[in-house]
Design a protein around this motif. Sequence first.
Motif, PDB file in Angstrom:
ATOM      1  N   LEU A 300       0.805  -1.218   0.000  1.00 51.61           N
ATOM      2  CA  LEU A 300       0.000   0.000   0.000  1.00 51.61           C
ATOM      3  C   LEU A 300       0.841   1.272   0.000  1.00 51.61           C
ATOM      4  O   LEU A 300       0.431   2.288  -0.563  1.00 51.61           O
ATOM      5  N   PHE A 301       2.024   1.254   0.641  1.00 55.96           N
ATOM      6  CA  PHE A 301       2.808   2.479   0.742  1.00 55.96           C
ATOM      7  C   PHE A 301       3.311   2.963  -0.621  1.00 55.96           C
ATOM      8  O   PHE A 301       3.235   4.168  -0.915  1.00 55.96           O
ATOM      9  N   PRO A 302       3.822   2.078  -1.511  1.00 57.70           N
ATOM     10  CA  PRO A 302       4.192   2.560  -2.847  1.00 57.70           C
ATOM     11  C   PRO A 302       3.029   3.179  -3.600  1.00 57.70           C
ATOM     12  O   PRO A 302       3.202   4.154  -4.338  1.00 57.70           O
ATOM     13  N   ARG A 303       1.826   2.630  -3.400  1.00 55.89           N
ATOM     14  CA  ARG A 303       0.654   3.216  -4.064  1.00 55.89           C
ATOM     15  C   ARG A 303       0.342   4.591  -3.484  1.00 55.89           C
ATOM     16  O   ARG A 303      -0.121   5.488  -4.196  1.00 55.89           O
ATOM     17  N   PHE A 304       0.589   4.770  -2.183  1.00 55.52           N
ATOM     18  CA  PHE A 304       0.414   6.082  -1.569  1.00 55.52           C
ATOM     19  C   PHE A 304       1.373   7.092  -2.191  1.00 55.52           C
ATOM     20  O   PHE A 304       1.002   8.223  -2.508  1.00 55.52           O
ATOM     21  N   LEU A 305       2.638   6.691  -2.382  1.00 54.40           N
ATOM     22  CA  LEU A 305       3.618   7.578  -3.012  1.00 54.40           C
ATOM     23  C   LEU A 305       3.216   7.890  -4.450  1.00 54.40           C
ATOM     24  O   LEU A 305       3.362   9.020  -4.919  1.00 54.40           O
ATOM     25  N   ALA A 306       2.719   6.872  -5.166  1.00 56.94           N
ATOM     26  CA  ALA A 306       2.273   7.095  -6.536  1.00 56.94           C
ATOM     27  C   ALA A 306       1.133   8.102  -6.571  1.00 56.94           C
ATOM     28  O   ALA A 306       1.052   8.950  -7.464  1.00 56.94           O
ATOM     29  N   MET A 307       0.250   8.028  -5.581  1.00 56.16           N
ATOM     30  CA  MET A 307      -0.858   8.979  -5.502  1.00 56.16           C
ATOM     31  C   MET A 307      -0.343  10.397  -5.327  1.00 56.16           C
ATOM     32  O   MET A 307      -0.862  11.345  -5.927  1.00 56.16           O
ATOM     33  N   GLN A 308       0.720  10.569  -4.509  1.00 49.63           N
ATOM     34  CA  GLN A 308       1.295  11.897  -4.315  1.00 49.63           C
ATOM     35  C   GLN A 308       1.906  12.427  -5.609  1.00 49.63           C
ATOM     36  O   GLN A 308       1.782  13.606  -5.943  1.00 49.63           O
ATOM     37  N   ILE A 309       2.568  11.528  -6.362  1.00 53.14           N
ATOM     38  CA  ILE A 309       3.191  11.946  -7.624  1.00 53.14           C
ATOM     39  C   ILE A 309       2.130  12.327  -8.642  1.00 53.14           C
ATOM     40  O   ILE A 309       2.300  13.283  -9.405  1.00 53.14           O
ATOM     41  N   LEU A 310       1.033  11.580  -8.667  1.00 54.09           N
ATOM     42  CA  LEU A 310      -0.023  11.832  -9.649  1.00 54.09           C
ATOM     43  C   LEU A 310      -0.868  13.055  -9.298  1.00 54.09           C
ATOM     44  O   LEU A 310      -1.626  13.538 -10.115  1.00 54.09           O
ATOM     45  N   ASN A 311      -0.754  13.541  -8.061  1.00 53.89           N
ATOM     46  CA  ASN A 311      -1.532  14.709  -7.643  1.00 53.89           C
ATOM     47  C   ASN A 311      -0.595  15.786  -7.097  1.00 53.89           C
ATOM     48  O   ASN A 311      -0.544  16.028  -5.890  1.00 53.89           O
TER      49      ASN A 311
END
Length: 335
Positions: A300-311
């Motif tokens: 889940l944490f890599p997906r959280f980081l991806a969310m930050q990059i995408l927003n």
Amino acid sequence: GGHGQKRRKEVECQRSEMAEIEARLGTLRRADGPEEMSLVGGKVHCIECVEGGDGSTVLKLREDLIECATSLPFMGEEIPARWDGLKKKLEREWPVVVQRSSEAVRALISECAPMTEEQVWEGLRFWELLGFVIVHGDVLVPRPRVLIDFLRPLVHHAPVDALLTSKEMRLLARAGQGKATKLRSEDWVVPPDVSAKATKKEVQQVQELVRDLQDRWVLKKKLLPYLAKWHEMREEERGDLLGVLEKFHLVVKYGESEESWLCACRLVAAEGSDATTPDWSRYENHATVRYTFDFLPRPLFPRFLAMQILNPDFKTERLPDVASNMLSMRLKKLH
């Protein structure tokens, strides 16, 4: 005898693992203390492997999930009867992804008359909330479960080894020393029929691209026509599906190129090592942010980081002054 002792040891080990999982999932840390978190009766379910067992544990988990869902306060509310008819029409055979402007969707809208196009799309968004479909902008995924087949090559634990093993199995089959007819996990990356049609140069290129996927977590557009299931899609359909994966923060655009994606679903923390601190001396302003969680599943944490990059659209505001060697930060959720 020895077998019974070994079996008892295995059971004790499983019980210990279950107790650990239950202890970690049983509570959520809050500022005012722990809060109990449970599904139904605080149960933690252990289910059998997909290749073994009779499926009873999966069915039991499904029953408890349904019991939990039906107890939610909004369950039992009335919905338009036409939405139910719309759902039944989605149960027939569909492509993996379809555009709102496609003939298939236009035909669906016509069948749902007198509902307007916007009313049909509103109904689709409702069924998305319940997990029956996925709606991403003007893209519809009528059967979300089929995405599993497209994620397999992206999340395979050792795609390079799978590629080489699949090649060895085909060579043995040609020499009459084995069979290559049954689909194996080694074929989840690049299927045998795709490899068989590739030239020697293409095979070498695919190996390099798969190596990038495994070692650098980078998915390149040139690899998609060779990957399992992806090779069956048209180029525009692949683009639509990648957009859906971006929506769930499983992949994120990599660098300036439109040809590469970083597979957040593959990112893992290095075992037994601390993260190195970059050299920030060439930057005028910098900040290091460290996240601490009581418990967070690793995927889940890599997906959280991806969310930050995408927003990246962040808002700032003036905060009270602090000492020169301190940083004051407030995290806000933007809607």
